[in-house]
Design a protein around this motif. Structure first.
Motif, PDB file in Angstrom:
ATOM      1  N   ASP A  51      -0.497 118.737 -35.092  1.00  0.00           N
ATOM      2  CA  ASP A  51       0.852 118.831 -35.664  1.00  0.00           C
ATOM      3  C   ASP A  51       1.014 117.862 -36.837  1.00  0.00           C
ATOM      4  OD1 ASP A  51       3.434 119.714 -35.982  1.00  0.00           O
ATOM      5  OD2 ASP A  51       4.279 118.356 -34.491  1.00  0.00           O
ATOM      6  N   TYR A  52       0.376 118.201 -37.950  1.00  0.00           N
ATOM      7  CA  TYR A  52       0.456 117.340 -39.131  1.00  0.00           C
ATOM      8  C   TYR A  52       0.486 118.203 -40.397  1.00  0.00           C
ATOM      9  CZ  TYR A  52      -4.440 118.377 -40.161  1.00  0.00           C
ATOM     10  OH  TYR A  52      -5.605 119.032 -40.470  1.00  0.00           O
ATOM     11  N   GLU A  53       1.031 117.634 -41.428  1.00  0.00           N
ATOM     12  CA  GLU A  53       1.069 118.277 -42.751  1.00  0.00           C
ATOM     13  C   GLU A  53       1.171 117.141 -43.766  1.00  0.00           C
ATOM     14  OE1 GLU A  53       4.471 120.877 -44.370  1.00  0.00           O
ATOM     15  OE2 GLU A  53       3.182 122.276 -43.251  1.00  0.00           O
ATOM     16  N   MET A  54       0.046 116.709 -44.287  1.00  0.00           N
ATOM     17  CA  MET A  54       0.008 115.501 -45.103  1.00  0.00           C
ATOM     18  C   MET A  54       0.915 115.559 -46.338  1.00  0.00           C
ATOM     19  SD  MET A  54      -1.875 113.127 -43.884  1.00  0.00           S
ATOM     20  CE  MET A  54      -1.522 113.585 -42.201  1.00  0.00           C
ATOM     21  N   GLU A  55       1.757 114.535 -46.446  1.00  0.00           N
ATOM     22  CA  GLU A  55       2.536 114.343 -47.673  1.00  0.00           C
ATOM     23  C   GLU A  55       2.066 113.104 -48.420  1.00  0.00           C
ATOM     24  OE1 GLU A  55       6.752 114.316 -47.073  1.00  0.00           O
ATOM     25  OE2 GLU A  55       6.798 116.401 -46.378  1.00  0.00           O
ATOM     26  N   THR A  56       1.556 112.107 -47.670  1.00  0.00           N
ATOM     27  CA  THR A  56       1.066 110.890 -48.313  1.00  0.00           C
ATOM     28  C   THR A  56      -0.260 110.462 -47.701  1.00  0.00           C
ATOM     29  OG1 THR A  56       2.056 109.212 -46.855  1.00  0.00           O
ATOM     30  CG2 THR A  56       3.474 110.129 -48.575  1.00  0.00           C
ATOM     31  N   ILE A  57      -1.172 110.052 -48.572  1.00  0.00           N
ATOM     32  CA  ILE A  57      -2.443 109.471 -48.154  1.00  0.00           C
ATOM     33  C   ILE A  57      -2.598 108.153 -48.885  1.00  0.00           C
ATOM     34  CG2 ILE A  57      -4.970 109.695 -48.237  1.00  0.00           C
ATOM     35  CD1 ILE A  57      -4.599 112.739 -48.000  1.00  0.00           C
TER      36      ILE A  57
END
Length: 381
Positions: A51-57
């Motif tokens: 359950d993830y959806e990267m917006e920041t790395i």
């Protein structure tokens, strides 16, 4: 849904005298094998926690730019393959001026990195030497110019104050220099003496002479005033940005949101559990190889602790803690749960209430840790 990931590159060409982060000299280290272990950890993590959806790395260290161009290319390509997606808004890499070449900047840009966090700390060669830094003022100018030329305009500069031998004039000069670089974000911290550092050992022997507290406080006041005049808004105790350039990744922490932590010594917060990875390289790599995960500590965060963290992480921000957000997460008002400490801190003039929000006052900002302490242990599970 989880939206942030921190990735740790522990290698350094030079160890700074104040740094207590997980780091190691890069010479004769199994760098390529470590990067392979990081990819394995990323794959196992995203397979287990879907359950993830990267917006920041955010890639920190150590010194990420101590990697060679080829190693950087391999690493960033792996990150994009496993974590990257069309929703990514901010991809930050920490950079040391003396190792951030034009060629490495080109690799960063080609792989979607759109923000640099440049470790400057000071502009005076005498202070840089005391800190164990190996860059020069010219390296700073060159790195910023090359990044802008490559199209990476979103940069943050780190500055320190309260350094041994640092005068007010020196700090004012550093603030002037950083403003002249025309970057949209500045982080500025007072020196903290941490165990297992050169500075700690010197302090124990009485050989570290630091500025008086009054001077350190005056430096902080000057910083706030000088940056405000140039259009920078203080959106967190130590962070200043031209509006629109706030660190989206760090706001994930201060908003008490969950995040992946990948790499040796990295911390993560996923599905209500905080985990700590093994720090030593060999131990980290062996655990990933044997178990898929390098965890040496797992802590299921109880409700009381989540509420405490909501308070002291949120109060770091200029906008403070919203009771509406608090209630949506925990089902109760912070004004009921923390009635007594809130009243005490308001009476002291360290906190103020603005409608349904609590914020640190100007007097309370330098005393943040004392304020945060008031919220610990109030609620028992």
């Amino acid at each position: 849904m989880l939206k942030a990931a921190y990735l740790h590159i522990p290698f350094c060409v030079q160890i700074c005298h104040y740094c207590d982060f997980n780091k190691i000299f890069i010479q004769q280290q199994p760098v390529d094998e470590y990067l392979q272990s990081m990819k394995k950890e990323m794959v196992h993590t995203t397979t287990r926690f879907k359950d993830y959806e990267m917006e920041t790395i955010f890639v920190g260290g150590g010194t990420p730019t101590s990697l060679s161009e080829k190693q950087l290319q391999t690493f960033l390509s792996d990150v994009n393959e496993v974590l990257g997606n069309k929703f990514l808004k901010e991809f930050t890499v920490e950079a040391n001026p003396e190792q951030t070449t034009k060629e490495k900047i080109a690799v960063l840009k080609a792989n979607g990195v759109n923000r640099l966090s440049v470790g400057v700390q000071a502009f005076q060669s005498s202070l840089l030497k005391k800190l164990g830094r190996t860059h020069t003022k010219e390296d700073i100018y060159s790195t910023v110019a090359e990044a802008k030329k490559a199209g990476i305009d979103n940069m943050s500069i780190d500055l320190m104050f309260g350094l041994p031998g640092q005068t007010m004039d020196m700090f004012k000069e550093s603030v002037d220099e950083v403003l002249a670089l025309d970057v949209p974000h500045i982080s500025s911290y007072s020196l903290q003496i941490e165990k297992k550092t050169v500075f700690y050992n010197l302090a124990q022997k009485g050989k570290l002479i630091l500025p008086e507290q009054e001077l350190e406080a005056a430096m902080y006041d000057y910083l706030i005033e000088a940056l405000d005049k140039k259009g920078f808004k203080q959106y967190e105790i130590s962070n200043f940005a031209i509006p629109g350039f706030e660190s989206k990744h760090n706001l994930q922490y201060w908003n008490n949101n969950e995040y992946f932590g990948i790499g040796a010594g990295a911390h993560s917060y996923v599905e209500g559990t905080r985990r700590r990875n093994a720090g030593p390289l060999k131990q980290y790599m062996n655990l990933v190889e044997e178990h898929g995960f390098p965890y040496i500590e797992e802590h299921q965060v109880p409700l009381s602790e989540k509420m405490e963290e909501e308070m002291f992480m949120g109060l770091r921000k200029q906008e403070g803690v919203s009771d509406a957000t608090f209630m949506s997460r925990y089902g109760r008002s912070m004004f009921d749960i923390y009635k007594e400490p809130i009243q005490r801190l308001i009476q002291k003039g360290w906190l103020e209430q603005r409608e349904d929000t609590l914020v640190l006052t100007k007097d309370g900002r330098p005393l943040g840790n004392e304020v945060f302490q008031e919220f610990i242990g109030v609620v028992l599970d």
